[in-house]
Design a protein around this motif. Structure first.
Motif, PDB file in Angstrom:
ATOM      1  N   VAL A   1       6.947 -35.124 -28.127  1.00 20.28           N
ATOM      2  CA  VAL A   1       7.513 -35.632 -29.370  1.00 20.28           C
ATOM      3  C   VAL A   1       7.962 -34.481 -30.266  1.00 20.28           C
ATOM      4  O   VAL A   1       8.975 -34.593 -30.980  1.00 20.28           O
ATOM      5  CB  VAL A   1       6.504 -36.559 -30.097  1.00 20.28           C
TER       6      VAL A   1
ATOM      7  N   CYS B   1      10.782 -41.725 -24.018  1.00 22.76           N
ATOM      8  CA  CYS B   1      10.042 -42.275 -25.158  1.00 22.76           C
ATOM      9  C   CYS B   1       9.050 -43.342 -24.704  1.00 22.76           C
ATOM     10  O   CYS B   1       7.932 -43.420 -25.222  1.00 22.76           O
ATOM     11  CB  CYS B   1      11.021 -42.853 -26.182  1.00 22.76           C
ATOM     12  N   PHE B   2       9.475 -44.164 -23.746  1.00 20.83           N
ATOM     13  CA  PHE B   2       8.575 -45.191 -23.232  1.00 20.83           C
ATOM     14  C   PHE B   2       7.357 -44.555 -22.569  1.00 20.83           C
ATOM     15  O   PHE B   2       6.214 -44.984 -22.785  1.00 20.83           O
ATOM     16  CB  PHE B   2       9.330 -46.077 -22.232  1.00 20.83           C
TER      17      PHE B   2
ATOM     18  N   TRP C   1      11.817 -49.903 -28.053  1.00 21.42           N
ATOM     19  CA  TRP C   1      10.957 -48.907 -27.395  1.00 21.42           C
ATOM     20  C   TRP C   1      11.046 -47.557 -28.097  1.00 21.42           C
ATOM     21  O   TRP C   1      10.046 -46.856 -28.237  1.00 21.42           O
ATOM     22  CB  TRP C   1      11.339 -48.765 -25.925  1.00 21.42           C
TER      23      TRP C   1
ATOM     24  N   ASN D   1       6.153 -41.615 -23.157  1.00 20.70           N
ATOM     25  CA  ASN D   1       5.333 -40.971 -24.186  1.00 20.70           C
ATOM     26  C   ASN D   1       4.530 -41.995 -24.977  1.00 20.70           C
ATOM     27  O   ASN D   1       3.404 -41.719 -25.415  1.00 20.70           O
ATOM     28  CB  ASN D   1       6.224 -40.159 -25.119  1.00 20.70           C
ATOM     29  N   LEU D   2       5.096 -43.178 -25.174  1.00 26.58           N
ATOM     30  CA  LEU D   2       4.350 -44.251 -25.831  1.00 26.58           C
ATOM     31  C   LEU D   2       3.136 -44.643 -24.988  1.00 26.58           C
ATOM     32  O   LEU D   2       2.034 -44.836 -25.523  1.00 26.58           O
ATOM     33  CB  LEU D   2       5.261 -45.461 -26.045  1.00 26.58           C
TER      34      LEU D   2
ATOM     35  N   GLY E   1       2.412 -43.166 -33.255  1.00 31.06           N
ATOM     36  CA  GLY E   1       2.135 -41.817 -32.782  1.00 31.06           C
ATOM     37  C   GLY E   1       0.775 -41.340 -33.222  1.00 31.06           C
ATOM     38  O   GLY E   1      -0.193 -42.113 -33.302  1.00 31.06           O
TER      39      GLY E   1
ATOM     40  N   SER F   1       7.854 -45.663 -29.875  1.00 35.48           N
ATOM     41  CA  SER F   1       7.468 -44.317 -29.482  1.00 35.48           C
ATOM     42  C   SER F   1       7.400 -43.388 -30.672  1.00 35.48           C
ATOM     43  O   SER F   1       6.513 -42.529 -30.763  1.00 35.48           O
ATOM     44  CB  SER F   1       8.473 -43.769 -28.457  1.00 35.48           C
ATOM     45  N   ASP F   2       8.320 -43.541 -31.623  1.00 33.21           N
ATOM     46  CA  ASP F   2       8.343 -42.640 -32.777  1.00 33.21           C
ATOM     47  C   ASP F   2       7.284 -42.994 -33.804  1.00 33.21           C
ATOM     48  O   ASP F   2       6.623 -42.123 -34.359  1.00 33.21           O
ATOM     49  CB  ASP F   2       9.720 -42.673 -33.439  1.00 33.21           C
TER      50      ASP F   2
ATOM     51  N   HIS G   1       1.472 -35.462 -25.056  1.00 27.15           N
ATOM     52  CA  HIS G   1       2.232 -36.379 -25.910  1.00 27.15           C
ATOM     53  C   HIS G   1       2.876 -35.639 -27.072  1.00 27.15           C
ATOM     54  O   HIS G   1       4.068 -35.835 -27.374  1.00 27.15           O
ATOM     55  CB  HIS G   1       1.293 -37.475 -26.438  1.00 27.15           C
TER      56      HIS G   1
END
Length: 485
Positions: free
Chosen positions: A307, A180-181, A33, A183-184, A41, A37-38, A303
């Motif tokens: 990040v 992160c999840f 995950w 934001n994904l 993007g 997320s990273d 978002h």
């Protein structure tokens, strides 16, 4: 080729393996995950223009072809980490720190200076990536306020102001898997809304989707490939991720799961955008002006704020620890001022870069081609070869009894930098055991990334010059056109 084939049954090897385990560490599913997320993007937003430059077939080839390259490099990085620990065990040295690419380079090169140079390159590359996020904040704000004709420098400045307080007061992020999840999910919603809006609008009259772009050349192909390279360029942080894992050797499993998801998302965005004519700028800017655009742009803004903040904390902590280690852990006013000062300096730097190259797709291509490819693909391969060669030499020394009974290295073989134990020589030593197929694949990766570095970056620079002539010089207004509004 498995590095274990050249190993010994020394008990220290098993000890080194066990040192890498972290009880209660991150599982490989959590890491999956984090990686999604990273990596998945803002770069995915540019795939419509990438597909227009290439055509459908080359787009599929590049997106699908770069996945095994990324998987291969991530596997080599997991091997490199293990090799460094096993080598230290064979040489009766304490287990070294392998938390970052710089620390791994320090061990492989046997040089603190080499580690510093690598850290500077990695974090410099990340700093440029932060500038691209500020540009997205600016274009998102323009889309939210599309009826006002706001200039890009004003829009980017608003984004910087929104970030100013968080980058000053936030000094350490807690457990971020769920963040992160979330934001994904936000970026996925942005992509779905943007594509849905474009599809609902229908295919514009005169839109032509070609299998291969009629004006495709080697230069334009490599220029478009720089964006695809950037979209897979997360290797700079993989050593840090592995260091948090309960079982670092499971890291390739994470990428093997997340990779196909990335491929599907990338292909869907690129081919749907190409089919429905969303091939100018990014897919959000291709949406019809209205409430759905404002909704998607607002989500994209959120978002990018998240990040940016996550990576800003990492960079600020690095600069603070490097330049003022004495008060790095303090929570007093001078320490906060230094931490906030680094954050402010990064915002100013990003503001200047975003306005110097106010074209998102080209800015990503410039960063991806010039730094993303070498740092995330070429350098990890070289580190692996050098680590493998050093491990092979350490294993031979152990078999010959170079390590004495007290567990110390002989003085005549003390660890110091010489040409004989240099990283370049060790990398050369590692080549014979590697299969011919793998060597050819490594050579292909070096050639391809080298072409994106030189031909691709040259093409991107040409595109930037052309866009400056069409839309205005750097630091110009670059407001949305009246027709677009």
């Amino acid at each position: 080729t498995s590095y274990g084939a050249t190993g010994t049954s020394d008990s220290g090897t098993n000890k080194a393996k066990n040192v890498s385990h972290r009880r209660g560490g991150t599982s490989w599913i959590d890491v999956a995950w984090l990686m999604l997320s990273d990596i998945v993007g803002t770069s995915v937003l540019t795939f419509g223009s990438v597909a227009k430059s290439l055509g459908a077939l080359p787009t599929v080839i590049f997106i699908v072809g770069l996945f095994p390259m990324s998987l291969y490099v991530s596997t080599l990085m997991a091997r490199t980490r293990s090799l460094v620990l096993q080598t230290a065990s064979l040489q009766r040295r304490p287990a070294p720190s392998v938390e970052t690419m710089g620390e791994v380079a320090r061990q492989v090169f046997f040089s603190p200076g080499a580690g510093g140079v690598v850290c500077s390159l990695v974090y410099g590359y990340t700093l440029l990536g932060q500038a691209s996020y500020l540009l997205v904040l600016g274009t998102s704000m323009q889309d939210v306020l599309f009826s006002t004709g706001i200039c890009i420098y004003d829009a980017v400045a608003i984004g910087c102001l929104c970030l100013l307080l968080p980058v000053i007061v936030v000094r350490k992020l807690g457990e971020s898997v769920w963040l992160c999840f979330a934001n994904l999910l936000i970026i996925v919603v942005v992509v779905v809304v943007a594509l849905g809006s474009v599809i609902a609008r229908g295919r514009p009259e005169g839109t032509h989707s070609s299998l291969i772009a009629s004006d495709l050349t080697l230069m334009t192909a490599m220029g478009a490939a720089t964006n695809v390279v950037y979209s897979y360029a997360g290797q700079w942080m993989y050593f840090e991720i592995m260091d948090t894992m309960e079982k670092p050797e499971d890291f390739p499993r994470s990428f093997a799961v997340t990779g196909p998801i990335m491929v599907v998302i990338y292909l869907a965005v690129a081919l749907l955008a190409l089919t429905f004519g969303a091939t100018t700028g990014d897919i959000v800017q291709a949406m019809p002006r209205g409430s759905w655009l404002r909704f998607a742009a607002a989500l994209l803004f959120i978002h990018v704020v998240i990040v940016y903040l996550i990576k800003s904390v990492v960079l600020q902590r690095y600069f603070h620890r490097s330049l003022s280690p004495g008060d790095f852990s303090e929570r007093n006013i001078p320490s906060y001022l230094k931490h906030g000062g680094f954050g402010l300096a990064m915002l100013v730097f990003g503001f200047l870069v975003a306005n110097a190259v106010p074209f998102f797709s080209q800015l990503l291509g410039l960063i991806g081609g010039f730094l993303g490819g070498p740092i995330n693909f070429l350098f990890p391969i070289f580190l692996y070869l050098a680590a493998l060669g050093r491990y092979q030499q350490a294993a031979k020394d152990a078999e010959r009894g170079v390590v004495d009974r007290e567990g110390q290295m002989d003085e005549c073989r003390s660890i110091s930098y010489t040409w004989e134990n240099s990283a370049l020589v060790n990398a050369y030593r590692a080549l014979p055991p590697i299969t011919s197929l793998e060597l050819h694949y490594i050579a292909f990766i070096f050639i391809f990334i080298g072409m994106t570095m030189f031909l691709g970056v040259s093409q991107v620079i040409t595109e930037i010059i052309e866009l400056n002539g069409k839309f205005g010089a750097p630091f110009s207004c670059h407001a949305l056109s009246p027709a677009a509004r």
